[in-house]
Design a protein around this motif. Structure first.
Motif, PDB file in Angstrom:
ATOM      1  N   ILE A 287       0.862  -1.176   0.000  1.00  0.00           N
ATOM      2  CA  ILE A 287       0.000   0.000   0.000  1.00  0.00           C
ATOM      3  C   ILE A 287       0.900   1.226   0.000  1.00  0.00           C
ATOM      4  O   ILE A 287       1.713   1.419   0.917  1.00  0.00           O
ATOM      5  CB  ILE A 287      -0.933   0.024   1.229  1.00  0.00           C
ATOM      6  CG1 ILE A 287      -1.788  -1.249   1.271  1.00  0.00           C
ATOM      7  CG2 ILE A 287      -1.829   1.266   1.200  1.00  0.00           C
ATOM      8  CD1 ILE A 287      -2.669  -1.351   2.510  1.00  0.00           C
ATOM      9  N   TYR A 288       0.785   2.047  -1.050  1.00  0.00           N
ATOM     10  CA  TYR A 288       1.645   3.208  -1.227  1.00  0.00           C
ATOM     11  C   TYR A 288       0.855   4.484  -0.979  1.00  0.00           C
ATOM     12  O   TYR A 288      -0.125   4.765  -1.682  1.00  0.00           O
ATOM     13  CB  TYR A 288       2.230   3.214  -2.638  1.00  0.00           C
ATOM     14  CG  TYR A 288       3.159   2.054  -2.885  1.00  0.00           C
ATOM     15  CD1 TYR A 288       4.464   2.083  -2.404  1.00  0.00           C
ATOM     16  CD2 TYR A 288       2.720   0.916  -3.571  1.00  0.00           C
ATOM     17  CE1 TYR A 288       5.320   1.020  -2.606  1.00  0.00           C
ATOM     18  CE2 TYR A 288       3.569  -0.158  -3.775  1.00  0.00           C
ATOM     19  CZ  TYR A 288       4.877  -0.100  -3.289  1.00  0.00           C
ATOM     20  OH  TYR A 288       5.719  -1.166  -3.481  1.00  0.00           O
ATOM     21  N   GLY A 289       1.274   5.238   0.044  1.00  0.00           N
ATOM     22  CA  GLY A 289       0.602   6.482   0.377  1.00  0.00           C
ATOM     23  C   GLY A 289       1.476   7.692   0.126  1.00  0.00           C
ATOM     24  O   GLY A 289       2.648   7.572  -0.256  1.00  0.00           O
ATOM     25  N   SER A 290       0.928   8.873   0.370  1.00  0.00           N
ATOM     26  CA  SER A 290       1.657  10.115   0.134  1.00  0.00           C
ATOM     27  C   SER A 290       2.677  10.408   1.229  1.00  0.00           C
ATOM     28  O   SER A 290       3.542  11.288   1.058  1.00  0.00           O
ATOM     29  CB  SER A 290       0.668  11.286   0.025  1.00  0.00           C
ATOM     30  OG  SER A 290      -0.080  11.407   1.230  1.00  0.00           O
ATOM     31  N   LYS A 291       2.614   9.687   2.359  1.00  0.00           N
ATOM     32  CA  LYS A 291       3.569   9.887   3.447  1.00  0.00           C
ATOM     33  C   LYS A 291       4.530   8.703   3.597  1.00  0.00           C
ATOM     34  O   LYS A 291       5.719   8.894   3.841  1.00  0.00           O
ATOM     35  CB  LYS A 291       2.827  10.112   4.769  1.00  0.00           C
ATOM     36  CG  LYS A 291       2.000  11.377   4.807  1.00  0.00           C
ATOM     37  CD  LYS A 291       1.289  11.518   6.158  1.00  0.00           C
ATOM     38  CE  LYS A 291       0.453  12.789   6.208  1.00  0.00           C
ATOM     39  NZ  LYS A 291      -0.268  12.916   7.504  1.00  0.00           N
ATOM     40  N   LYS A 292       4.019   7.503   3.504  1.00  0.00           N
ATOM     41  CA  LYS A 292       4.851   6.312   3.626  1.00  0.00           C
ATOM     42  C   LYS A 292       4.132   5.137   3.003  1.00  0.00           C
ATOM     43  O   LYS A 292       2.968   5.246   2.595  1.00  0.00           O
ATOM     44  CB  LYS A 292       5.224   6.035   5.081  1.00  0.00           C
ATOM     45  CG  LYS A 292       4.040   5.754   5.996  1.00  0.00           C
ATOM     46  CD  LYS A 292       4.460   5.466   7.433  1.00  0.00           C
ATOM     47  CE  LYS A 292       4.994   6.696   8.130  1.00  0.00           C
ATOM     48  NZ  LYS A 292       5.181   6.474   9.596  1.00  0.00           N
ATOM     49  N   SER A 293       4.816   4.007   2.955  1.00  0.00           N
ATOM     50  CA  SER A 293       4.258   2.794   2.350  1.00  0.00           C
ATOM     51  C   SER A 293       4.369   1.642   3.331  1.00  0.00           C
ATOM     52  O   SER A 293       5.162   1.681   4.280  1.00  0.00           O
ATOM     53  CB  SER A 293       5.023   2.438   1.068  1.00  0.00           C
ATOM     54  OG  SER A 293       5.068   3.518   0.177  1.00  0.00           O
ATOM     55  N   ILE A 294       3.589   0.608   3.083  1.00  0.00           N
ATOM     56  CA  ILE A 294       3.717  -0.617   3.880  1.00  0.00           C
ATOM     57  C   ILE A 294       3.680  -1.829   2.937  1.00  0.00           C
ATOM     58  O   ILE A 294       3.162  -1.746   1.813  1.00  0.00           O
ATOM     59  CB  ILE A 294       2.614  -0.770   4.954  1.00  0.00           C
ATOM     60  CG1 ILE A 294       1.226  -1.000   4.315  1.00  0.00           C
ATOM     61  CG2 ILE A 294       2.610   0.404   5.896  1.00  0.00           C
ATOM     62  CD1 ILE A 294       0.850  -2.439   4.127  1.00  0.00           C
ATOM     63  N   ALA A 295       4.225  -2.945   3.416  1.00  0.00           N
ATOM     64  CA  ALA A 295       4.117  -4.213   2.707  1.00  0.00           C
ATOM     65  C   ALA A 295       3.946  -5.327   3.725  1.00  0.00           C
ATOM     66  O   ALA A 295       4.567  -5.312   4.803  1.00  0.00           O
ATOM     67  CB  ALA A 295       5.352  -4.465   1.836  1.00  0.00           C
TER      68      ALA A 295
END
Length: 394
Positions: A287-295
């Protein structure tokens, strides 16, 4: 019973529900084991398609009653809730008949063979005030609940993209065979309906975003498979000869890639592959967001990768002291003590059974028949898109 000088009576104990489980393949016993670990359920009956199999499995799992005819199980008045763990084509009829007997229902996915059947079950459950659930257990990894709270709090910022895959190798060889390969038992879709539905359910759960358009590409790498003419379990340690197989045409997908448009501005993609050598059961999310991402990788299900542009990336290990509150609530063990696939079912069932025992108050915290209907709606749109080779609105 006396503990610490104080007598504990039956009235002091939390109520335990009596459960019947229908289906003795892989997932039926998995339900039984998870139910027993909740402390809230007594599995009192097991059903299968014949008496001999039901008896053998019931003895193996120390279940007091068994039935080769599931109607007999449903007729038992003391059973509060039924778990349906059978091939897909039986889910609709069994769920409907169980509700007609006034029993709560947990059904494996897919909920039914088509949208019309699923919608009927949703409406019937509401009309009869039946507690209902679909076994979308993947969302009950603690790390997935943790990410849901990260997204809701704005920690990731605006969601730009969601990508992922569900890769398996259990159908890698042309001699690998299972009832899921036959549309009359499994439905028009296999890979997407069987495991892609778990990915979509977890993504919509984590992000709060709904998929509203899909564009799909399907492939069947083995248009002909070898179906064993002898019971595979019986002959699992022996070499079958060519005469022990029949050629069977395969009409469901081994592989699918789906382009996704979510409500709002987010885009995404999913690849499902059931002939991916070395991938045993890998459900993967980015999940790629405007502040950070997670996997998240469910083959490493006690970890969350957190990505940053302007700082060090992070690998967070599952530890109740580090998890968000909703995730902490479904983690039974301290940090460094791994929890995995069997624990997801336990945590789902704990939420469900506590809800029933507590008088069905508040909003259910488990996937319901409505979630099963949602996944069938998505699946049918994806199948339509693959056939027409175009974008389809959900």
């Amino acid at each position: 019973m006396v503990k610490g000088g104080i007598r504990i009576t039956m009235n002091d104990r939390m109520q335990r529900l009596k459960v019947g489980v229908i289906g003795t393949g892989f997932i039926g016993p998995a339900h039984v084991e998870a139910l027993r670990r909740t402390g809230l359920a007594d599995v009192v009956a097991l059903g299968d398609i014949n008496d001999a199999t039901a008896k053998a499995k019931a003895q193996e799992m120390c279940i007091p009653r068994y039935y080769g005819d599931y109607h007999q199980l449903l007729a038992e008045k003391d059973i509060d809730i039924v778990h349906i763990c059978t091939p897909n084509n039986l889910h609709y009829a069994m769920s409907k008949e169980a509700m007609e007997e006034g029993k709560h229902v947990v059904c494996e996915k897919p909920l039914a063979m088509n949208i019309a059947q699923a919608r009927e079950l949703v409406e019937m459950a509401a009309a009869k005030s039946i507690v209902n659930a679909v076994h979308f257990n993947i969302r009950f990894y603690p790390v997935i609940h943790h990410v849901k709270e990260m997204v809701a709090s704005g920690e990731l910022g605006e969601i730009f993209a969601v990508n992922g895959s569900y890769q398996q190798d259990w159908l890698f060889f042309p001699t690998d065979y299972n009832w899921r390969l036959e549309p009359e038992y499994s439905g028009d879709s296999r890979a997407i309906a069987d495991v892609g539905s778990h990915w979509f359910d977890a993504v919509e759960f984590m992000t709060g975003l709904k998929v509203n358009r899909v564009c799909a590409d399907f492939a069947t790498f083995y248009p002909i498979r070898k179906k064993p003419l002898k019971p595979v379990e019986t002959y699992s340690g022996k070499m079958l000869t060519p005469q022990d197989y029949a050629d069977v045409s395969i009409n469901t997908e081994d592989y699918a890639t789906v382009l996704i448009r979510f409500e709002g501005a987010a885009h995404g993609s999913l690849t499902v592959n059931q002939v991916a050598a070395g991938r045993k059961n890998r459900c993967y999310f980015e999940i790629y967001g405007s502040k950070k991402s997670i996997a998240i990788d469910t083959e490493r299900c006690n970890e969350v990768w957190i990505g940053r542009r302007d700082g060090n990336n992070e690998l967070m290990l599952k530890d109740p002291s580090l998890l968000e509150p909703s995730a902490r609530a479904i983690a039974s063990f301290p940090g460094g003590h791994n929890e995995g696939f069997p624990d997801t079912s336990k945590q789902l069932f704990k939420k469900l059974y506590a809800y029933i025992i507590g008088g069905c108050k508040g909003e259910p915290e488990f996937p319901k028949f409505a979630d099963g209907l949602r996944e069938l709606e998505l699946c049918e749109c994806i199948v339509e898109s693959a056939k027409k080779e175009c974008w389809v609105n959900v």
